[in-house]
Structures are given as C-alpha cells and as structure tokens.
Write a protein that holds these residues in place. Structure first.
Motif, PDB file in Angstrom:
ATOM      1  N   VAL A 174      38.881   5.196  52.986  1.00 22.97           N
ATOM      2  CA  VAL A 174      38.311   4.358  51.928  1.00 22.97           C
ATOM      3  C   VAL A 174      38.453   2.894  52.337  1.00 22.97           C
ATOM      4  O   VAL A 174      39.563   2.415  52.600  1.00 22.97           O
ATOM      5  N   MET A 175      37.334   2.194  52.361  1.00 20.18           N
ATOM      6  CA  MET A 175      37.356   0.809  52.857  1.00 20.18           C
ATOM      7  C   MET A 175      37.732  -0.166  51.742  1.00 20.18           C
ATOM      8  O   MET A 175      36.899  -0.889  51.204  1.00 20.18           O
ATOM      9  N   THR A 176      39.005  -0.177  51.401  1.00 18.83           N
ATOM     10  CA  THR A 176      39.511  -1.150  50.421  1.00 18.83           C
ATOM     11  C   THR A 176      39.656  -2.508  51.111  1.00 18.83           C
ATOM     12  O   THR A 176      39.687  -2.588  52.348  1.00 18.83           O
ATOM     13  N   PRO A 177      39.790  -3.589  50.323  1.00 16.82           N
ATOM     14  CA  PRO A 177      40.010  -4.904  50.951  1.00 16.82           C
ATOM     15  C   PRO A 177      41.225  -4.893  51.896  1.00 16.82           C
ATOM     16  O   PRO A 177      41.179  -5.464  52.983  1.00 16.82           O
ATOM     17  N   LYS A 178      42.299  -4.190  51.505  1.00 17.28           N
ATOM     18  CA  LYS A 178      43.498  -4.161  52.365  1.00 17.28           C
ATOM     19  C   LYS A 178      43.224  -3.420  53.686  1.00 17.28           C
ATOM     20  O   LYS A 178      43.644  -3.873  54.757  1.00 17.28           O
ATOM     21  N   GLN A 179      42.491  -2.306  53.605  1.00 14.55           N
ATOM     22  CA  GLN A 179      42.184  -1.554  54.837  1.00 14.55           C
ATOM     23  C   GLN A 179      41.332  -2.410  55.772  1.00 14.55           C
ATOM     24  O   GLN A 179      41.535  -2.418  56.988  1.00 14.55           O
ATOM     25  N   ARG A 180      40.392  -3.152  55.174  1.00 14.85           N
ATOM     26  CA  ARG A 180      39.521  -4.012  56.001  1.00 14.85           C
ATOM     27  C   ARG A 180      40.326  -5.141  56.636  1.00 14.85           C
ATOM     28  O   ARG A 180      40.120  -5.494  57.786  1.00 14.85           O
ATOM     29  N   GLN A 181      41.258  -5.666  55.854  1.00 11.48           N
ATOM     30  CA  GLN A 181      42.064  -6.787  56.352  1.00 11.48           C
ATOM     31  C   GLN A 181      43.002  -6.339  57.478  1.00 11.48           C
ATOM     32  O   GLN A 181      43.210  -7.051  58.451  1.00 11.48           O
ATOM     33  N   LEU A 182      43.552  -5.126  57.345  1.00 10.53           N
ATOM     34  CA  LEU A 182      44.562  -4.693  58.316  1.00 10.53           C
ATOM     35  C   LEU A 182      44.000  -3.906  59.495  1.00 10.53           C
ATOM     36  O   LEU A 182      44.423  -4.096  60.636  1.00 10.53           O
ATOM     37  N   TRP A 183      43.066  -2.975  59.209  1.00 10.33           N
ATOM     38  CA  TRP A 183      42.692  -2.012  60.249  1.00 10.33           C
ATOM     39  C   TRP A 183      41.224  -2.031  60.617  1.00 10.33           C
ATOM     40  O   TRP A 183      40.858  -1.631  61.715  1.00 10.33           O
ATOM     41  N   TYR A 184      40.365  -2.427  59.709  1.00 11.88           N
ATOM     42  CA  TYR A 184      38.916  -2.402  59.982  1.00 11.88           C
ATOM     43  C   TYR A 184      38.398  -3.827  59.851  1.00 11.88           C
ATOM     44  O   TYR A 184      37.682  -4.163  58.911  1.00 11.88           O
ATOM     45  N   VAL A 235      29.595   3.777  53.819  1.00 11.46           N
ATOM     46  CA  VAL A 235      31.001   3.391  53.676  1.00 11.46           C
ATOM     47  C   VAL A 235      31.566   4.056  52.418  1.00 11.46           C
ATOM     48  O   VAL A 235      30.936   4.027  51.353  1.00 11.46           O
ATOM     49  N   LEU A 236      32.730   4.674  52.560  1.00  8.87           N
ATOM     50  CA  LEU A 236      33.380   5.333  51.418  1.00  8.87           C
ATOM     51  C   LEU A 236      34.148   4.278  50.610  1.00  8.87           C
ATOM     52  O   LEU A 236      34.966   3.526  51.161  1.00  8.87           O
ATOM     53  N   LEU A 237      33.877   4.250  49.303  1.00 12.94           N
ATOM     54  CA  LEU A 237      34.472   3.218  48.437  1.00 12.94           C
ATOM     55  C   LEU A 237      35.442   3.832  47.434  1.00 12.94           C
ATOM     56  O   LEU A 237      35.322   5.015  47.080  1.00 12.94           O
ATOM     57  N   GLY A 238      36.338   3.000  46.932  1.00 11.65           N
ATOM     58  CA  GLY A 238      37.312   3.458  45.942  1.00 11.65           C
ATOM     59  C   GLY A 238      36.646   4.005  44.690  1.00 11.65           C
ATOM     60  O   GLY A 238      37.164   4.931  44.065  1.00 11.65           O
ATOM     61  N   GLU A 239      35.504   3.443  44.331  1.00 13.14           N
ATOM     62  CA  GLU A 239      34.845   3.909  43.099  1.00 13.14           C
ATOM     63  C   GLU A 239      34.418   5.371  43.225  1.00 13.14           C
ATOM     64  O   GLU A 239      34.322   6.088  42.227  1.00 13.14           O
ATOM     65  N   GLU A 240      34.186   5.827  44.476  1.00 13.45           N
ATOM     66  CA  GLU A 240      33.812   7.237  44.664  1.00 13.45           C
ATOM     67  C   GLU A 240      35.010   8.165  44.448  1.00 13.45           C
ATOM     68  O   GLU A 240      34.857   9.289  43.957  1.00 13.45           O
ATOM     69  N   ILE A 241      36.187   7.669  44.784  1.00 12.84           N
ATOM     70  CA  ILE A 241      37.412   8.436  44.510  1.00 12.84           C
ATOM     71  C   ILE A 241      37.641   8.438  42.990  1.00 12.84           C
ATOM     72  O   ILE A 241      37.984   9.463  42.393  1.00 12.84           O
ATOM     73  N   ALA A 242      37.425   7.283  42.382  1.00 14.32           N
ATOM     74  CA  ALA A 242      37.648   7.147  40.935  1.00 14.32           C
ATOM     75  C   ALA A 242      36.763   8.113  40.144  1.00 14.32           C
ATOM     76  O   ALA A 242      37.180   8.666  39.132  1.00 14.32           O
ATOM     77  N   ARG A 243      35.542   8.346  40.634  1.00 15.36           N
ATOM     78  CA  ARG A 243      34.641   9.248  39.897  1.00 15.36           C
ATOM     79  C   ARG A 243      35.161  10.677  39.863  1.00 15.36           C
ATOM     80  O   ARG A 243      35.015  11.390  38.877  1.00 15.36           O
ATOM     81  N   MET A 244      35.788  11.112  40.938  1.00 20.04           N
ATOM     82  CA  MET A 244      36.391  12.456  40.951  1.00 20.04           C
ATOM     83  C   MET A 244      37.584  12.487  39.994  1.00 20.04           C
ATOM     84  O   MET A 244      37.812  13.487  39.299  1.00 20.04           O
ATOM     85  N   ILE A 245      38.306  11.386  39.927  1.00 14.79           N
ATOM     86  CA  ILE A 245      39.457  11.315  39.016  1.00 14.79           C
ATOM     87  C   ILE A 245      38.989  11.380  37.555  1.00 14.79           C
ATOM     88  O   ILE A 245      39.607  12.061  36.730  1.00 14.79           O
ATOM     89  N   LEU A 246      37.903  10.697  37.246  1.00 14.51           N
ATOM     90  CA  LEU A 246      37.373  10.757  35.878  1.00 14.51           C
ATOM     91  C   LEU A 246      37.073  12.205  35.493  1.00 14.51           C
ATOM     92  O   LEU A 246      37.425  12.664  34.404  1.00 14.51           O
ATOM     93  N   PHE A 247      36.433  12.923  36.405  1.00 14.66           N
ATOM     94  CA  PHE A 247      36.084  14.323  36.122  1.00 14.66           C
ATOM     95  C   PHE A 247      37.357  15.151  35.882  1.00 14.66           C
ATOM     96  O   PHE A 247      37.425  15.931  34.926  1.00 14.66           O
ATOM     97  N   LEU A 248      38.357  14.947  36.721  1.00 15.74           N
ATOM     98  CA  LEU A 248      39.600  15.729  36.570  1.00 15.74           C
ATOM     99  C   LEU A 248      40.387  15.328  35.323  1.00 15.74           C
ATOM    100  O   LEU A 248      41.213  16.093  34.832  1.00 15.74           O
ATOM    101  N   ALA A 249      40.151  14.124  34.833  1.00 16.21           N
ATOM    102  CA  ALA A 249      40.833  13.661  33.617  1.00 16.21           C
ATOM    103  C   ALA A 249      40.111  14.141  32.358  1.00 16.21           C
ATOM    104  O   ALA A 249      40.732  14.318  31.310  1.00 16.21           O
ATOM    105  N   ALA A 250      38.806  14.339  32.473  1.00 16.31           N
ATOM    106  CA  ALA A 250      37.987  14.653  31.288  1.00 16.31           C
ATOM    107  C   ALA A 250      38.083  16.131  30.921  1.00 16.31           C
ATOM    108  O   ALA A 250      38.470  16.970  31.742  1.00 16.31           O
TER     109      ALA A 250
END
Ligand code: NAD
Length: 255
Positions: free
Chosen positions: A194-204, A222-237
């Motif tokens: 997941v290309m978070t700002p921290k991953q981009r700053q440190l490794w990518y 590019v895989l984004l955090g919001e795509e992970i969040a969408r799976m979490i919403l489903f598992l929470a609902a």
C-alpha cells in the motif's frame, strides 16, 4: 467510481488504533463517511488532531482523537474506556497500529524483538479483551486485525515484524472461536504493497520504484489505503454478519 454506503454503520461506535496517518487515517475517514462515531488512538498528536478537524470540516461526525501508545497496555485500556464513556459501547475494533521497521537478523537484540512484538501483536489481544464486554452488551461486534502479506513472502528484511504479522492470523482464529458464541466476529486483513505517504517517503522514493511494484501486481494500479478501508467497512457492517475466523488478502494480485 461509486462505492457502498452501509446503513448499519451509521452511528456505530468504532475504535481504531494507529488512526492518525497512513492506512489507519484512511480507515478513520472511511468510517466517518459512513457517519459512524469513531475514536482513534495514535502517538502522533498533530496528525491526529488535524485528521479530526478535517473530517469535522466536511460536515461528518468529528472523530474522537486520543493520544496514546498501544504498547502501554493500561493506557490502551484507559483509551478504550474513555471512548466508551464519550461515545457509547464499541461495536467495531480495528487493530491497525504497527511499525514495519526494517532490521537485519544479526542486529536483533532481545529488547528489539520484544518491542517489535509489542507494537505489532500484543496490543491486538489486549484491545480485543477490553472491548469484549462492550460488544456483548450490544449483542455482538466485529474485530478486524491488520496482518500483512509480507510474512507469506518470507520478509527477510523484517523477520520480527513478519513473525508478528503471521501470529496475528493465529490470534484471529483463536479469538474468533472464543468470541463466536457472543456473536463477536473476528477477521484479519492482509494488505499488499500500500503506497502510503510513509512508504513513499522511506521505500518508494521514485515513480520508477512505485511502478516496479505495480508491475508485480495483476491489477496494474497503485494500491491505496482507501482500498483496504473498503474491505474493513464490509467486515464491520452487518452485510458480513456470518463471516468470522477468516483472513482477506487485498493486494491487487501481488506476485
Ligand atoms: N503500508 C503497507 O504497504 C502495508 C502492507 C501490509 C500491511 N500493512 C499493515 O497495515 C497497517 C497500517 O499500515 P501503515 O502502512 O499505514 O502503517 P504506518 O506505519 O504508516 O502507520 C501506523 C500508524 O500507527 C501509529 N503508531 C505506531 N506505533 C504506535 C504506538 N506504539 N502507539 C500508537 N500508535 C502507533 C503511527 O503513528 C501511525 O499513525 C499496519 O498494521 C501494517 O502492518 C501495511
């Protein structure tokens, strides 16, 4: 593109660890968009306050930011208690805080090993233990643990982290069995790169390095955090109400 709105998440109380930045911030934002009441704990006060303000400025329910260290278990338990006092019983727990510090096998000390397990594994258990009574009170709940696909590859650049992330799956299965009779579901998510700002700053740091990772995915975006969040919403609902003891890989088909 349009994405799902889950009526069951409106007003639901959500507790997220490590919610100030990265994927955790995307998770907090995603729940706020669902009009859930979110509390999140994080070490980074400036980022935590800014996120809460940004969400409120959009007219969504302002999340409750709690400064805290998840490796300090009494402080974590106190944060969960405060969230309950201010927002009501917690119906969803997202154990997200982690630290994927790179380390060489020869440099690992006993203290480093313990610290790595404490920041990547131990708090998952104690947070789940602490919310259990509140979820029982509600007649059920959903706990979502963040693992990682890195342990499947055999992440030699961070073996202590990979060990903790593999253990998260064992913990998920054991808690799912223990909590199932109370209608509390426990699942895990294994994100890819997941290309978070921290991953981009440190490794990518360069676009070429990002693209090299994208080329390893079957889905060439590019895989984004919001795509992970969408799976979490489903598992929470309530939509996932018969899903427990599972782990879901969200990695765009990383090879
Ligand atoms: N980014 C990725 O590619 C990736 C891949 C696989 C799995 N994951 C997992 O997803 C989750 C989020 O990843 P991320 O990349 O956003 O991580 P990150 O390191 O960017 O963010 C983690 C958040 O947790 C907070 N945090 C760290 N230690 C803490 C502590 N002791 N107490 C309280 N808060 C603390 C940080 O301040 C930060 O806001 C983690 O569990 C990680 O292992 C991430």
């Amino acid at each position: 593109m349009t994405f799902a709105q889950y009526p069951s998440l409106a007003e639901r109380v959500i507790f997220v660890t490590g919610g100030a930045t990265g994927i955790g911030a995307d998770i907090v934002e995603a729940f706020a968009q669902q009009r859930a009441r979110v509390a999140f704990v994080d070490l980074q006060a400036e980022a935590g306050d800014a996120l809460a303000e940004r969400i409120a400025a959009r007219g969504e329910p302002k999340p409750l930011y709690l400064r805290g260290d998840v490796t300090d278990i009494p402080a974590l338990q106190a944060a969960i208690g405060r969230a309950r006092d201010e927002l009501g019983p917690i119906g969803v727990l997202v154990n997200n805080a982690a630290n994927d510090r790179r380390h060489k096998v020869d440099d690992v000390t006993v203290d480093f090993w313990d610290e790595t397990q404490n920041v990547n594994l131990r708090h998952h258990f104690f947070a789940a233990q602490a919310v259990r009574a509140q979820m029982r009170e509600l007649g059920g709940g959903s706990i979502i643990n963040m693992s990682s696909t890195s342990w499947r590859f055999g992440a030699s650049e961070m073996p202590a982290y990979a060990t903790a992330k593999a253990a998260v799956l064992g913990l998920t299965r054991a808690l799912a069995r223990a909590f199932g009779p109370d209608n509390i579901r426990v699942n895990a998510i294994e994100p890819g790169a997941v290309m978070t700002p921290k991953q981009r700053q440190l490794w990518y740091k360069t676009e070429d390095s990002v693209q090299a990772m994208v080329e390893r995915q079957l889905l060439r975006r590019v895989l984004l955090g919001e795509e992970i969040a969408r799976m979490i919403l489903f598992l929470a609902a309530d939509d996932s109400r018969m899903i427990t003891k599972q782990s879901f890989i969200v990695d765009a088909g990383l090879r």
